[in-house]
Design an enzyme around this catalytic site. Sequence first.
Site, PDB file in Angstrom:
ATOM      1  N   GLU A 238       9.865   1.333  10.715  1.00 41.61           N
ATOM      2  CA  GLU A 238      10.963   2.297  10.560  1.00 41.61           C
ATOM      3  C   GLU A 238      10.342   3.670  10.630  1.00 41.61           C
ATOM      4  OE1 GLU A 238      13.152   5.076   9.152  1.00 41.61           O
ATOM      5  OE2 GLU A 238      13.047   3.985   7.260  1.00 41.61           O
TER       6      GLU A 238
ATOM      7  N   GLU B 295      10.256  15.811  15.077  1.00 33.29           N
ATOM      8  CA  GLU B 295      10.581  15.657  13.657  1.00 33.29           C
ATOM      9  C   GLU B 295       9.702  16.611  12.850  1.00 33.29           C
ATOM     10  OE1 GLU B 295       9.538  11.926  11.453  1.00 33.29           O
ATOM     11  OE2 GLU B 295      11.633  12.039  10.841  1.00 33.29           O
TER      12      GLU B 295
ATOM     13  N   GLU C 264       3.409   7.919  15.221  1.00 33.90           N
ATOM     14  CA  GLU C 264       1.994   7.807  15.614  1.00 33.90           C
ATOM     15  C   GLU C 264       1.348   6.642  14.882  1.00 33.90           C
ATOM     16  OE1 GLU C 264       3.186  10.877  14.165  1.00 33.90           O
ATOM     17  OE2 GLU C 264       3.881  11.334  16.189  1.00 33.90           O
TER      18      GLU C 264
ATOM     19  N   GLY D 164       7.076   5.106   8.295  1.00 37.07           N
ATOM     20  CA  GLY D 164       6.255   6.314   8.394  1.00 37.07           C
ATOM     21  C   GLY D 164       6.407   6.958   9.753  1.00 37.07           C
ATOM     22  N   SER D 165       5.339   7.573  10.226  1.00 41.71           N
ATOM     23  CA  SER D 165       5.422   8.352  11.467  1.00 41.71           C
ATOM     24  C   SER D 165       5.290   7.445  12.692  1.00 41.71           C
ATOM     25  CB  SER D 165       4.306   9.388  11.492  1.00 41.71           C
ATOM     26  OG  SER D 165       3.050   8.730  11.502  1.00 41.71           O
TER      27      SER D 165
ATOM     28  N   GLY E 167       2.975   4.246  13.357  1.00 41.89           N
ATOM     29  CA  GLY E 167       3.738   3.044  13.701  1.00 41.89           C
ATOM     30  C   GLY E 167       3.170   2.365  14.942  1.00 41.89           C
TER      31      GLY E 167
ATOM     32  N   LYS F 259       0.844  -1.197   0.000  1.00 39.64           N
ATOM     33  CA  LYS F 259       0.000   0.000   0.000  1.00 39.64           C
ATOM     34  C   LYS F 259       0.876   1.242   0.000  1.00 39.64           C
ATOM     35  CE  LYS F 259      -1.849   2.890   2.680  1.00 39.64           C
ATOM     36  NZ  LYS F 259      -1.725   4.089   1.815  1.00 39.64           N
TER      37      LYS F 259
ATOM     38  N   CYS G 118      13.807  10.487   6.686  1.00 38.02           N
ATOM     39  CA  CYS G 118      13.777  10.051   8.089  1.00 38.02           C
ATOM     40  C   CYS G 118      15.129  10.272   8.752  1.00 38.02           C
ATOM     41  CB  CYS G 118      13.347   8.603   8.169  1.00 38.02           C
ATOM     42  SG  CYS G 118      14.208   7.527   7.019  1.00 38.02           S
TER      43      CYS G 118
HETATM   44  P1  NAI Z   1       1.958   8.297   8.089  1.00 36.02           P
HETATM   45  O1  NAI Z   1       2.869   7.548   8.977  1.00 36.02           O
HETATM   46  O2  NAI Z   1       0.570   8.498   8.595  1.00 36.02           O
HETATM   47  O3  NAI Z   1       1.859   7.538   6.670  1.00 36.02           O
HETATM   48  C1  NAI Z   1       2.743   6.542   6.227  1.00 36.02           C
HETATM   49  C2  NAI Z   1       1.948   5.419   5.581  1.00 36.02           C
HETATM   50  O4  NAI Z   1       1.073   4.832   6.551  1.00 36.02           O
HETATM   51  C3  NAI Z   1       1.044   5.860   4.427  1.00 36.02           C
HETATM   52  O5  NAI Z   1       1.005   4.853   3.436  1.00 36.02           O
HETATM   53  C4  NAI Z   1      -0.319   5.963   5.099  1.00 36.02           C
HETATM   54  O6  NAI Z   1      -1.389   5.797   4.203  1.00 36.02           O
HETATM   55  C5  NAI Z   1      -0.265   4.813   6.071  1.00 36.02           C
HETATM   56  N1  NAI Z   1      -1.175   4.942   7.214  1.00 36.02           N
HETATM   57  C6  NAI Z   1      -1.632   6.073   7.812  1.00 36.02           C
HETATM   58  N2  NAI Z   1      -2.445   5.770   8.842  1.00 36.02           N
HETATM   59  C7  NAI Z   1      -2.519   4.421   8.899  1.00 36.02           C
HETATM   60  C8  NAI Z   1      -3.180   3.500   9.757  1.00 36.02           C
HETATM   61  N3  NAI Z   1      -3.958   3.914  10.765  1.00 36.02           N
HETATM   62  N4  NAI Z   1      -3.005   2.176   9.553  1.00 36.02           N
HETATM   63  C9  NAI Z   1      -2.213   1.740   8.557  1.00 36.02           C
HETATM   64  N5  NAI Z   1      -1.570   2.557   7.702  1.00 36.02           N
HETATM   65  C10 NAI Z   1      -1.701   3.887   7.873  1.00 36.02           C
HETATM   66  O7  NAI Z   1       2.649   9.669   7.730  1.00 36.02           O
HETATM   67  P2  NAI Z   1       2.030  11.015   7.088  1.00 36.02           P
HETATM   68  O8  NAI Z   1       0.696  11.290   7.723  1.00 36.02           O
HETATM   69  O9  NAI Z   1       2.069  10.914   5.615  1.00 36.02           O
HETATM   70  O10 NAI Z   1       3.090  12.109   7.555  1.00 36.02           O
HETATM   71  C11 NAI Z   1       3.026  12.686   8.847  1.00 36.02           C
HETATM   72  C12 NAI Z   1       4.401  12.865   9.450  1.00 36.02           C
HETATM   73  O11 NAI Z   1       4.999  11.601   9.652  1.00 36.02           O
HETATM   74  C13 NAI Z   1       5.414  13.606   8.605  1.00 36.02           C
HETATM   75  O12 NAI Z   1       5.318  14.969   8.745  1.00 36.02           O
HETATM   76  C14 NAI Z   1       6.721  13.074   9.137  1.00 36.02           C
HETATM   77  O13 NAI Z   1       7.110  13.762  10.298  1.00 36.02           O
HETATM   78  C15 NAI Z   1       6.403  11.660   9.509  1.00 36.02           C
HETATM   79  N6  NAI Z   1       6.827  10.738   8.433  1.00 36.02           N
HETATM   80  C16 NAI Z   1       7.993  10.073   8.584  1.00 36.02           C
HETATM   81  C17 NAI Z   1       8.440   9.253   7.581  1.00 36.02           C
HETATM   82  C18 NAI Z   1       9.723   8.531   7.701  1.00 36.02           C
HETATM   83  O14 NAI Z   1      10.255   8.054   6.709  1.00 36.02           O
HETATM   84  N7  NAI Z   1      10.262   8.382   8.872  1.00 36.02           N
HETATM   85  C19 NAI Z   1       7.712   9.091   6.332  1.00 36.02           C
HETATM   86  C20 NAI Z   1       6.469   9.802   6.278  1.00 36.02           C
HETATM   87  C21 NAI Z   1       6.074  10.592   7.304  1.00 36.02           C
END
Ligand code: NAI
Length: 495
Positions: A264, A398, A245, A242-243, A247, A189, A298
């Site tokens: 991660e 972050e 939260e 991802g984030s 995670g 996804k 990240c």
């Molecule tokens: P996110 O962590 O919510 O999204 C990452 C992935 O998780 C996306 O594919 C999203 O559709 C999916 N996702 C979201 N909620 C979910 C759930 N409840 N269950 C399963 N999958 C879910 O990150 P987002 O909202 O795009 O960005 C927010 C903040 O997160 C950013 O500003 C950044 O600080 C951080 N982030 C960190 C990343 C990293 O590589 N460490 C990558 C992306 C975001």
Amino acid sequence: MSIATSGLEMPAFVGGTKRLLIGGEWVQAASGKAFDAVNPATGEVLARLAQAEAVDVDRAVAAARKAFEGPWSQWSHSDRQRLLIRIHDLVEKHFDELSLIETLDMGAPLMRTRGLKSFLLQQILFYASQTASCSVQTSANALPGNFSTLKIKAPVGVVAGIIPWNGPLMSQWWILGATLATGCTAVLKPAEDASLTALRMAELLLEAGLPPGVINVVTGFGTEAGSALADHPGVDRIAFTGSPETGRKIVQASSGNFKRVSVELGGKSPDIVFDDADLDKAVPGVAMGVFTNTGQICAAGTRVLVQRRIYDEFVERMTVFSRSLKIGNGLDPQVNLGPVISQRQLERVMRYVDIGGQEGAELAHGGRRLGGELASGYFIEPTVFTGVHNEMTIAREEIFGPVAAVMPFDTFDDALRIANDTNYGLAGGIWTQNLSTAHRMSRGIQAGTIWVNCYGVLDPQVGFGGYKLSGYGWKGGAEQVDSYLYQKAVYMNLG
Ligand code: NAI
Ligand code: MG
């Protein structure tokens, strides 16, 4: 700048309505719903994407299960290795198109997306080299009596890959590669903000001879498709980036059927400049350690620690360097920094810039959204805050945008204490010409990757992972491949 004036041809793939890949077929979401894929540099809609929900995820997981138990399970190591090599060759052939789609979809300049070619190809070759890892080890006479022991490794089953938007070409391959190398199957996804390269890649996988259902791709939102996938009892392993939260939700969802899980997450990595550093290298190295990909990495080295004797000179030079970076639509090959991914991300970054000022940090450069011809995209100047204390919000949270928090330190011990005073532990950088400082600091920093006199270098054979809130599970390297495998011990009494 429109694609027309950049001299590049719009890939035929861009446009129309994209479907989900389930069981080798391109299908619409059951609801018929779709959402926009947007170019963050212009706000233009690039394509419509099928909006998967729980019912579509069910179908994709069922297809992955069926494929896992089907002929794919009979493929030999070398069959899977040959598949990965055919994919490698197709990715190499179509790389210009893939990098262009990535630039259009998530904003990173061509300078960056094109520059990732050798890494991506290396990544695929690394996984091609790992297909024999589902091996059998034997030991004879390890036990008293007449025993023979087999240690067998077997693929864990159906993998849910949930990836972010900040570098989908590379992030999807950590999952595709480990899945294909081990004989697992997967439902991928991609992030709602950048799904196009995962869909184009899926076409190439099919062209290379991927059996139906081995890789499925469902586009959609995290709260719908993502959470349905993380909860699904038919999934055996989750690989999430991802984030923190999200995670946390993933780890909770994994507990239902005790899925294997790797998360991660983010970082607030220190990049430490000692007063003996070669500043001609350290200044651009540190600045690009924060600003590359417009700070949306990240491992970005966002806490810049500078030894007091060179602090003023360093800040001055980093400001001059930051000013020299060209910001704009990444289709222009001269552009260093593109937009951030979305209006939401822009607001998030600007909120942190405000907080930095309110908490007393000094803005040495940047801090503004760019208007004029860039007003329809989400462009922010590279931003350098100086006089930062490690307790300030901009040094603790972050931001995921082009914002550097620069702070002085006095001694080695000072630097180490500040470096480790964080909830995160993904990476750290050290700039020094003193071997002893480099070694001692490398050992001392509590983080999964340390860079000495460089930043952001990555080898897929080595891989990376985090300490503390940066999550667990190693990406790349033999350790990751192992985490897609079950272990099994067979003891035989030979009588
Ligand atoms: P996110 O962590 O919510 O999204 C990452 C992935 O998780 C996306 O594919 C999203 O559709 C999916 N996702 C979201 N909620 C979910 C759930 N409840 N269950 C399963 N999958 C879910 O990150 P987002 O909202 O795009 O960005 C927010 C903040 O997160 C950013 O500003 C950044 O600080 C951080 N982030 C960190 C990343 C990293 O590589 N460490 C990558 C992306 C975001
Ligand atoms: Mg997009």
